[in-house]
Scaffold this motif. Structure first.
Motif, PDB file in Angstrom:
ATOM      1  N   ASP A  99       0.812  -1.220   0.000  1.00  0.00           N
ATOM      2  CA  ASP A  99       0.000   0.000   0.000  1.00  0.00           C
ATOM      3  C   ASP A  99       0.847   1.273   0.000  1.00  0.00           C
ATOM      4  O   ASP A  99       0.481   2.266  -0.633  1.00  0.00           O
ATOM      5  CB  ASP A  99      -0.926   0.014   1.218  1.00  0.00           C
ATOM      6  CG  ASP A  99      -2.028  -1.032   1.111  1.00  0.00           C
ATOM      7  OD1 ASP A  99      -2.884  -0.886   0.232  1.00  0.00           O
ATOM      8  OD2 ASP A  99      -2.022  -1.991   1.900  1.00  0.00           O
ATOM      9  N   ARG A 298     -17.607  -6.889  11.637  1.00  0.00           N
ATOM     10  CA  ARG A 298     -17.724  -5.434  11.684  1.00  0.00           C
ATOM     11  C   ARG A 298     -18.917  -5.078  12.555  1.00  0.00           C
ATOM     12  O   ARG A 298     -19.740  -5.942  12.892  1.00  0.00           O
ATOM     13  CB  ARG A 298     -17.925  -4.861  10.278  1.00  0.00           C
ATOM     14  CG  ARG A 298     -19.132  -5.432   9.560  1.00  0.00           C
ATOM     15  CD  ARG A 298     -19.235  -5.025   8.104  1.00  0.00           C
ATOM     16  NE  ARG A 298     -20.343  -5.706   7.447  1.00  0.00           N
ATOM     17  CZ  ARG A 298     -21.587  -5.274   7.425  1.00  0.00           C
ATOM     18  NH1 ARG A 298     -21.876  -4.117   8.017  1.00  0.00           N
ATOM     19  NH2 ARG A 298     -22.539  -5.945   6.827  1.00  0.00           N
ATOM     20  N   SER A 329     -13.954  -7.099   0.817  1.00  0.00           N
ATOM     21  CA  SER A 329     -13.329  -5.780   0.792  1.00  0.00           C
ATOM     22  C   SER A 329     -13.446  -5.091   2.142  1.00  0.00           C
ATOM     23  O   SER A 329     -14.247  -5.465   2.998  1.00  0.00           O
ATOM     24  CB  SER A 329     -13.967  -4.905  -0.285  1.00  0.00           C
ATOM     25  OG  SER A 329     -15.310  -4.600   0.037  1.00  0.00           O
ATOM     26  N   GLY A 330     -12.625  -4.057   2.325  1.00  0.00           N
ATOM     27  CA  GLY A 330     -12.598  -3.333   3.584  1.00  0.00           C
ATOM     28  C   GLY A 330     -11.167  -3.118   4.032  1.00  0.00           C
ATOM     29  O   GLY A 330     -10.234  -3.193   3.228  1.00  0.00           O
ATOM     30  N   GLY A 331     -10.975  -2.875   5.302  1.00  0.00           N
ATOM     31  CA  GLY A 331      -9.639  -2.648   5.824  1.00  0.00           C
ATOM     32  C   GLY A 331      -8.720  -3.835   5.598  1.00  0.00           C
ATOM     33  O   GLY A 331      -9.082  -4.976   5.865  1.00  0.00           O
ATOM     34  N   MET A 332      -7.526  -3.566   5.091  1.00  0.00           N
ATOM     35  CA  MET A 332      -6.513  -4.599   4.818  1.00  0.00           C
ATOM     36  C   MET A 332      -7.122  -5.755   4.017  1.00  0.00           C
ATOM     37  O   MET A 332      -6.895  -6.924   4.282  1.00  0.00           O
ATOM     38  CB  MET A 332      -5.905  -5.107   6.124  1.00  0.00           C
ATOM     39  CG  MET A 332      -5.265  -4.010   6.966  1.00  0.00           C
ATOM     40  SD  MET A 332      -4.557  -4.595   8.506  1.00  0.00           S
ATOM     41  CE  MET A 332      -3.113  -5.481   7.898  1.00  0.00           C
ATOM     42  N   GLU A 333      -7.918  -5.390   2.994  1.00  0.00           N
ATOM     43  CA  GLU A 333      -8.724  -6.394   2.308  1.00  0.00           C
ATOM     44  C   GLU A 333      -7.917  -7.451   1.579  1.00  0.00           C
ATOM     45  O   GLU A 333      -8.331  -8.613   1.527  1.00  0.00           O
ATOM     46  CB  GLU A 333      -9.688  -5.728   1.333  1.00  0.00           C
ATOM     47  CG  GLU A 333      -9.030  -5.007   0.168  1.00  0.00           C
ATOM     48  CD  GLU A 333     -10.071  -4.419  -0.771  1.00  0.00           C
ATOM     49  OE1 GLU A 333     -10.268  -5.021  -1.837  1.00  0.00           O
ATOM     50  OE2 GLU A 333     -10.659  -3.381  -0.461  1.00  0.00           O
ATOM     51  N   ASN A 336      -6.665  -9.875   4.146  1.00  0.00           N
ATOM     52  CA  ASN A 336      -7.778 -10.542   4.813  1.00  0.00           C
ATOM     53  C   ASN A 336      -8.619 -11.414   3.889  1.00  0.00           C
ATOM     54  O   ASN A 336      -9.469 -12.174   4.367  1.00  0.00           O
ATOM     55  CB  ASN A 336      -8.674  -9.505   5.494  1.00  0.00           C
ATOM     56  CG  ASN A 336      -8.089  -8.997   6.792  1.00  0.00           C
ATOM     57  OD1 ASN A 336      -7.464  -9.763   7.528  1.00  0.00           O
ATOM     58  ND2 ASN A 336      -8.266  -7.716   7.085  1.00  0.00           N
TER      59      ASN A 336
END
Length: 431
Positions: A99, A298, A329-333, A336
């Motif tokens: 990233d 979440r 998808s989402g944080g640190m997808e 994860n």
């Protein structure tokens, strides 16, 4: 001389970080016997036999019904489990490696209405992150762009390839639209109240997309001159060859998005994210619109919802007859996404039957991605993309994979992470 040395060093580093060499095509027929086979469509076969040759499944049934002499190799999988390869929908795998390093980030493109941007040609088949999916059984994925109002066009790939051409199993399957939100949060730094308030631009943002796709549809009824690449990319939405994946949350927004799609003549729609989709589940079921649900780990978006609502959403939609998959998808997808089977396991722990949870990432995902003709279930004639697990693949304690195959090819399960695990395991054994 200095330049030559630098070039050699660069080549060495590049080679040392590359993914394992992709497996060669299947040459010998293989029969897996004794395992509990999870077909991917809700069916389970105890003490099963799964045979495949030339990359295709040739037999599925009871072990007692299989003729082992017809196969070159027999794998005894007694007390183990066989699953179809898991499929990750709406993923940016292979588009971003690190990233913080801009040169490795190719998930987004400049602009807002970009249906002609193809994620496939940016896909890095040698990604270290992609190879880390395979030890958890995630063997295929829909590579999806991000950003803008219309992000671009996704494609579906398998995770053992030399390059994007070899990886592709369905090219340009869908266009991705990010639906506007009817609410927005106030910006205190501009003197606004920090809470939620109506988005005054909501209708204008919808009209922008409506105008674009209406003009695109009209483009095909004319002489198509001058050539317009963004318009050309949308043709599949109107003839049914491409799906429109609408990334949207909220009951009102989902309803508006569906009405929008029908109004402009989109033939195949998929809802991605789908927070509050249970509130409009009858509408979704009656119109046969699938939902790719946000991962369950979440908090609910609304304060008045059950704290476990996100864990229960798959069960609620399934009971309503809505076809569902899982959105990683989402944080640190990217990291994860390897937890995809455990997201399914969480849904199974909160009301969804275990085999229905398996379907979320096998048959259902294949149907949503449009690859169910050759993937998603262990069925005669389909690709032999499957794996053997020592236990329940939806449980992180027992998802220990001994063998995995993509189109019949026995793939490596070694990754940079497993190499480090072996290295430091040996270190501490020596002490």
């Amino acid at each position: 001389m200095k330049n030559i040395i630098q070039l050699i060093l660069i080549m060495f580093v590049t080679i040392s970080v590359a993914q394992q060499t992709p497996a060669p095509a299947q040459k010998e027929s293989i029969l897996i016997t004794g395992a509990t086979a999870h077909i991917g469509n809700g069916t389970v076969i105890e003490n099963s036999a799964v045979g495949f040759e030339n990359g295709k499944i040739t037999f599925i049934g009871k072990a007692s019904e299989a003729n082992t002499s017809n196969y070159n190799q027999v794998i005894d999988a007694s007390n183990k489990h066989v699953y179809p390869g898991f499929i990750a929908l709406n993923s940016t795998l292979g588009l971003v490696e690190i990233d913080a390093v801009r040169a490795t980030d190719d998930e987004d493109e400049v602009g807002s209405l970009l249906p002609h941007i193809r994620s496939l040609i940016a896909y890095n088949a040698e990604s270290k992150i992609v190879e880390s999916m395979r030890p958890n059984g995630v063997l295929m994925g829909q590579v999806t762009p991000r950003g803008g109002r219309i992000s671009g066009t996704s494609s579906v790939v398998q995770f053992d390839a030399w390059n994007w051409e070899d990886a592709a199993i369905k090219t340009d399957d869908a266009i991705h639209l990010n639906w506007p939100n009817s609410l927005k949060r106030g910006r205190p730094w501009r003197g606004e109240e920090p809470g939620l308030k109506p988005n005054e631009d909501y209708n204008n943002e919808i009209n922008e997309v409506t105008s674009f796709l209406t003009e695109a549809k009209a483009y095909f009824s004319g002489d198509e001159k001058p050539r317009n690449l963004p318009f050309e990319a949308t043709e599949g939405l109107f003839n049914g060859s491409k799906k429109l994946f609408i990334h949207v949350d909220g009951a009102r927004e989902i309803t508006d998005a569906i009405n929008f799609g029908e109004k402009i003549g989109v033939q195949n729609m998929v809802i991605v994210g789908g927070d509050q989709a249970d509130k409009v589940s009858n509408m979704l079921a009656s119109k046969n619109i699938p939902v790719v649900i946000q991962r369950p780990h979440r908090l609910p978006s609304n304060n008045d919802e059950n704290i476990k609502h996100t864990f229960m959403l798959a069960s609620l939609l399934n009971k309503a007859g809505v076809l569902c998959g899982i959105d990683p998808s989402g944080g640190m997808e990217r990291m994860n996404t390897r937890n995809l089977p455990f997201y399914a396991g969480t849904f199974a722990a909160y009301g969804l039957e275990k085999e229905k949870a398996v379907q979320l990432i096998t048959e259902n995902a294949a149907k949503i991605a449009g690859i169910d003709a050759f993937a998603g279930t262990i069925t005669t004639g389909k690709d032999a993309t499957l794996f053997i697990s020592e236990g329940d693949a939806l449980d992180m304690r027992t998802n220990i994979i001994s063998d995995a195959f993509i189109q019949g090819r026995a793939i490596s399960l070694e990754t940079h992470q497993t190499e480090l695990w072996h290295r430091y395991s040996n270190k501490y054994k020596q002490q």
